[in-house]
Motif scaffolding. Structure first.
Motif, short mmCIF file in Angstrom:
data_model
loop_
_atom_site.label_atom_id
_atom_site.label_comp_id
_atom_site.label_asym_id
_atom_site.label_seq_id
_atom_site.Cartn_x
_atom_site.Cartn_y
_atom_site.Cartn_z
N ALA A 127 0.07 -5.37 -9.99
CA ALA A 127 1.00 -5.05 -8.89
C ALA A 127 0.74 -5.95 -7.70
O ALA A 127 -0.40 -6.38 -7.46
CB ALA A 127 0.85 -3.59 -8.48
N PRO A 128 1.78 -6.26 -6.93
CA PRO A 128 1.55 -7.02 -5.69
C PRO A 128 0.78 -6.18 -4.68
O PRO A 128 0.81 -4.94 -4.73
CB PRO A 128 2.97 -7.32 -5.21
N TYR A 129 0.09 -6.85 -3.77
CA TYR A 129 -0.76 -6.17 -2.79
C TYR A 129 0.07 -5.30 -1.86
O TYR A 129 1.13 -5.71 -1.37
CB TYR A 129 -1.52 -7.20 -1.95
N GLY A 130 -0.43 -4.11 -1.63
CA GLY A 130 0.24 -3.22 -0.68
C GLY A 130 -0.77 -2.21 -0.19
O GLY A 130 -1.86 -2.08 -0.76
N LEU A 131 -0.42 -1.50 0.86
CA LEU A 131 -1.41 -0.62 1.50
C LEU A 131 -1.37 0.81 0.99
O LEU A 131 -2.13 1.63 1.44
CB LEU A 131 -1.24 -0.67 3.02
N GLY A 132 -0.44 1.11 0.06
CA GLY A 132 -0.52 2.40 -0.60
C GLY A 132 0.40 3.47 -0.06
O GLY A 132 1.25 3.22 0.78
N THR A 133 0.17 4.68 -0.57
CA THR A 133 1.10 5.79 -0.31
C THR A 133 0.42 6.90 0.48
O THR A 133 -0.45 7.59 -0.03
CB THR A 133 1.65 6.33 -1.64
N TYR A 134 0.83 7.04 1.73
CA TYR A 134 0.40 8.09 2.65
C TYR A 134 1.24 7.87 3.90
O TYR A 134 1.88 6.82 4.04
CB TYR A 134 -1.11 7.97 2.99
N GLY A 135 1.23 8.83 4.80
CA GLY A 135 1.96 8.65 6.06
C GLY A 135 3.44 8.41 5.85
O GLY A 135 4.07 7.73 6.64
N SER A 136 4.00 8.98 4.78
CA SER A 136 5.43 8.78 4.48
C SER A 136 5.81 7.32 4.60
O SER A 136 6.84 6.98 5.17
CB SER A 136 6.32 9.63 5.42
N ARG A 137 4.99 6.42 4.08
CA ARG A 137 5.27 5.00 4.27
C ARG A 137 5.90 4.35 3.04
O ARG A 137 6.37 3.21 3.12
CB ARG A 137 4.00 4.25 4.69
#
Lengths: 164, 806
Positions: free
Chosen positions: B558-568
């Motif tokens: 997967a491409p880099y990302g900061l993940g799932t939290y904070g309804s983001r």
């Protein structure tokens, strides 16, 4: 520790094994038999994620020894699919009515619903809420679970009628 | 394939794109027990790790004797801080700029702290050995009250940073003080308060609680001694960030670490942080050369990982005598426990607490937050909220009620006359945010009408008369809330975690036959990403959602990302998904132009195809274009049809909602019966209404739990009193009411598809709504504030203190 001989039927298949007497049924199912549908959520009988059906009763498999299931007939969520591999009615209704989100409580929920609908094929909403209260869900708020179980009851009753 | 027989409506329906209540693709696996959660992972030769934990909240560790434990058959190793120290892994950085002990280094600072890590061939042997590790403790004075932390005789908790006057977030004024964070204009706000017609003042406590997902935290680490590659499976809401952190703290090159988040059994913020168990499983795998699994049990989960809230919010709110709010003051004492292990963007040590002016046009405001160390578990995570937004929403929605009492005004009307008006957006708040969009009055009026607010107040007045006349012992409470969230963190210019900008990503590959795979930097924990993100792509590029596979959570693919939290996920990765799809559509347009022998500009997009303007019978469907991308040599174009987008959002999104709860309170038993709950959410563009409704039901139930009974409580010795599900309240189907959901739609002006995120709204708005309803029931008897959770005992006490028991 001396091993204990255990024999049982799990999802219609005969199972025989030697197990440590203190092995919990949930660990036996998950680790020895690789039946990982039932989950561990609390290890204290509160959450119901480990619910399996034993000899016609809903049982929390995290707080019983494998030896206590010697000779038993056990059904897990994996055993509730149709013979052709398609989803069983209750499973299908959970999907249809968005009765699950993360899926962690779902095997226990569906296994409990399976037994509840045999205990009471025409439950009211209150009956469903009370009958499912041993199974916790953190995602759905239960509203769609209740809906799914109610629709499953209708579908199962319609099936029965059609068969008669 | 030039299907001209379908109507445009049928073509849209076939896509199952945005707006469709598409059934979830995840459910076929989950409903038959074929999920793959971390504890389902079983590798050859895998060992099990288990912790020895501190029974004391504050003690010196004088010695650790592992001999008896090592003698247990099947035990392979017992790790202590002394074993980790040569690797410099006995401490680890937290996501909040602090550091945390991986294993007790000389002392323990909270009950349940990790002291030693036993590794054995099975979990039973590990548990046996845990009992046999002998630790000699010397008890130290315990600090559980954050207001006593800075007294002269307070014990110094963090000896490792004693005397350091500069912390990660500015000056420290005491050894137990972590940071002070300020927003707004202190002097101007003081001046406004001094001159105001009316000032209401209250201490609003949002108690310590815990996200408690049904699946606890865990990991499986497998270091391949031949290739030197570490594979780490775990309950990670941010797998890419975990890879980077793991590389930074272990020294293993980042390309030699593969982090995989398998299915996650609920997160709610619990699985954002990095825990000692993850580090210990990695070290144990390196040391033993075998895969090592660590999965915490429920008690460990509640006692040691990721508490939430614990904010003492002292507020003042001023208004004219007509009720126009003129100023807001908030001083928060934030109990972080033994280590500051919240997971906020670096520049926001108190998260987005400065959204605490809420939905209201408050011209002048000031906020200060003091972070404090105590002998409690570390954390301060965002439990189903965007970095302290729940605390902020609870604070302002309580202060509005308190002000309404002071003004002797109806709280619905007080809200209405202070809402930010539709024409004021984009709106710059006094505490520094630019609200992108909103239409609060429309939502509010719709909500009040839906519940027959006037009728409810009349019924409540009648009930009060009946109560006073002795005809009933039940009071009626009407809880109101209008919340504004700030989610979708966030713009890289001001949002990062450990230096990594909070963008997110999507990569889409279209296969020659017109199906596709998309990979994102996020990770679903029940939100249904595989279902909804495929819907965004379907609408954007005209391929059916059913033909689009979605993958997340494997850092090697997967491409880099900061993940799932904070309804983001929807605001950030959802935007990246739309942008990547648009890149594909742009290339598809060029391919279609070549195939149709027209100029690009002569084409227009039509649901699932490019058609020649003015000649709709001449078109190429996306499926045809996909095949051409792989089998035609098109001058000036590379073969293939793929795109990746890294989306840096220009702003946060600001979902809002209007909630109304009606409940009966039995003053003699303290029992509360929720009669109805109406929830109107405005999350901008709606991708899948079925999933939105499910998120609202779930979030409201977590709100019900928090407001009405759920709590992480300590005694004065620092013992956790709520460490099992017997004591820690999770509502069952019996306690949980049915909810009525509703919506308005105010799209975000800066988001590619106008979506704002919804998963956390119901928790953010739900908690003040339930709490306000309980307070409202007692308002005629002079109650201004009683702290949550409103369990039977506390409600009974409230009634008792107000003299309602005769």
């Amino acid at each position: 520790m001396a091993k204990q001989h255990v024999k049982m039927t799990v999802n219609g298949k005969e199972v025989e094994a030697l197990a440590d007497p203190r092995t919990l049924l949930i660990h036996f199912l998950r680790e020895d038999l690789k039946i990982t549908g039932p989950h561990i959520g609390c290890e204290t009988s509160h959450c119901g994620a480990c619910t399996v059906d034993i000899d016609g009763k809903s049982v929390k498999s995290c707080t019983m020894f494998v030896g206590q299931a010697h000779g038993a007939d056990i059904t897990t969520v994996e055993g509730l699919v149709n013979a052709d591999g398609s989803l069983g009615v209750i499973q299908e209704m959970f999907r249809e009515h968005h009765g699950l989100q993360c899926g962690y409580c779902t095997p226990g929920m569906i296994t409990r619903a399976h037994r509840l609908l045999q205990e009471n094929p025409t439950p009211t909403e209150e009956d469903i809420r009370f009958g499912m209260a041993g199974n916790l869900c953190r995602c759905t708020g239960y509203q769609n679970i209740v809906k799914a179980v109610a629709h499953a009851a209708d579908a199962l009753n319609a099936q029965k009628e059609a068969a008669e | 394939m030039t299907d001209q027989t379908l109507t445009p409506e049928q073509r849209v329906a076939n896509l199952k794109g945005m707006g469709s209540a598409r059934k979830r693709v995840e459910d076929v696996r989950f409903t038959q027990g074929k999920g793959n959660y971390v504890d389902d992972i079983k590798l050859d030769g895998m060992l099990f790790g288990d912790f020895v934990r501190s029974p004391y909240a504050h003690a010196r560790v004088k010695s650790i004797d592992t001999e008896a434990a090592m003698a247990v058959p099947g035990v392979v190793a017992v790790l202590t801080a002394a074993d980790l120290e040569p690797l410099n892994l006995h401490w680890m950085p937290t996501l909040a700029g602090d550091k945390q002990m991986v294993l007790a280094d000389g002392k323990v600072l909270f009950q349940g702290q990790e002291v030693a890590f036993v590794v054995a061939e099975d979990r039973y042997a590990a548990a046996d050995a845990v009992e046999l590790v002998e630790v000699d403790y010397e008890e130290l004075p315990v600090l559980v009250d954050p207001f006593k932390a800075e007294l002269p005789d307070a014990p110094v908790l963090r000896e490792d940073i004693a005397g350091q006057t500069e912390g990660a977030h500015g000056p420290r004024r005491h050894d137990n003080h972590i940071f002070t964070w300020e927003a707004g204009d202190k002097d101007a706000t003081q001046a406004v308060l001094d001159e105001a017609d009316v000032v209401a003042e209250e201490m609003v406590y949002y108690h310590r609680t815990h996200p408690c997902p049904l699946e606890t935290c865990g990991s499986v680490a497998s270091m391949d001694p031949v290739t030197g590659k570490l594979t780490l499976w775990g309950t990670f809401q941010a797998p890419h960030a975990v890879r980077t952190v793991a590389s930074l703290i272990s020294g293993i090159a980042e390309h030699n670490i593969r982090v995989i988040s398998p299915d996650i059994g609920g997160g709610f913020g619990n699985k954002v942080g990095v825990y000692p168990g993850y580090v210990c499983s990695i070290v144990a795998s390196i040391v033993t050369g075998k895969p090592v699994k660590w999965v915490e049990d429920r008690m460990e989960n509640l006692m040691s990982t990721a508490f939430a809230r614990d904010y003492w919010m002292a507020g003042k709110i001023s208004a004219t005598k007509e009720g126009k709010i003129t100023g807001l003051w908030c001083h928060t004492t934030a109990d972080h426990g033994a280590f500051d292990a919240c997971a906020d963007p670096t520049k926001f040590p108190a998260g987005f607490m400065n959204i605490c002016t809420g939905s209201y046009d408050i011209p002048t405001a000031y906020l200060a937050v003091d972070g404090i160390y105590t002998n409690k578990a570390p954390g301060g995570v965002a439990y189903r909220c965007s970095f302290r937004v729940t605390e902020a929403a609870y604070f302002i929605e309580r202060m509005i009620e308190v002000l309404a009492i002071k003004l002797n005004m109806d709280a619905a009307e007080l809200r209405r006359i202070n809402f930010i008006k539709k024409e004021q957006f984009p709106y710059n708040s006094a505490l520094g945010w630019e609200y992108d969009s909103g239409d609060y009055h429309t939502a509010w009026d719709k909500a009040l009408e839906a519940v027959d607010y006037k009728g409810l107040r009349a019924e409540q007045a009648q009930r009060l008369e009946d109560f006073k006349a002795g005809k009933t012992r039940k009071l009626l409470g009407i809880g109101l809330t209008h919340f504004t969230e700030i989610v979708g963190a966030g713009p890289v210019k001001n949002c990062d975690i450990l230096g990594m900008g909070m963008f997110d990503s999507c990569e889409i590959r279209i296969h020659p036959t017109g199906s596709a795979i998309a990979r994102l930097g996020t990770i679903s924990q029940g939100q249904g990403h595989a279902t909804t993100f495929a819907q965004i792509i379907a609408s954007e590029i005209g391929l059916p959602a059913d033909d689009i596979t979605l993958e997340e959570g494997d850092t090697d693919t997967a491409p880099y990302g900061l993940g799932t939290y904070g309804s983001r996920s929807t605001p950030v990765a959802g935007a990246a998904t739309a942008m990547a799809a648009r890149k594909i559509r742009a290339k598809a347009q060029m391919i279609a132009a070549y195939l149709l022998e027209v100029h690009d500009n002569d084409l227009e997009w039509d649901i699932d195809r490019f058609a020649v303007k003015g000649a709709p019978e001449r078109f190429k469907t996306m499926k045809e274009i996909a095949f051409a991308a792989y089998n035609q040599a098109i001058p000036g174009l590379e073969p293939g049809l793929e795109a990746v987008s890294y989306y840096d959002p220009p702003n946060m999104t600001y979902p809002f909602g209007a909630y109304i709860c009606v409940l009966d309170v039995d003053v003699d038993t303290g029992e509360v019966d929720i009669r109805s709950f109406y929830a109107l959410d405005d999350c901008g563009t709606r991708i899948n209404p079925m999933i939105i409704e499910g998120q609202v039901h779930g979030g409201l139930t977590e709100a019900l739990a928090i407001a009405m009974g759920q709590e992480i409580a300590y005694d004065e010795m620092g013992n956790v009193k709520t460490g099992t599900l017997m004591d820690f309240f999770l509502p069952t189907a019996v306690e949980t009411p049915n909810y009525t959901t509703d919506h308005t739609t105010t799209p975000s002006p800066h988001h590619p598809i106008g979506a704002k995120g919804v998963g956390e709204s119901p928790n953010v708005g739900g908690v003040p709504c339930f709490s306000n309803a309980v307070h409202d029931a007692f308002r005629p008897f002079g109650l201004t504030q009683s702290h949550m959770p409103h369990d039977h005992w506390r409600v009974w006490q409230t009634a008792n203190k107000l003299g309602l028991h005769g």
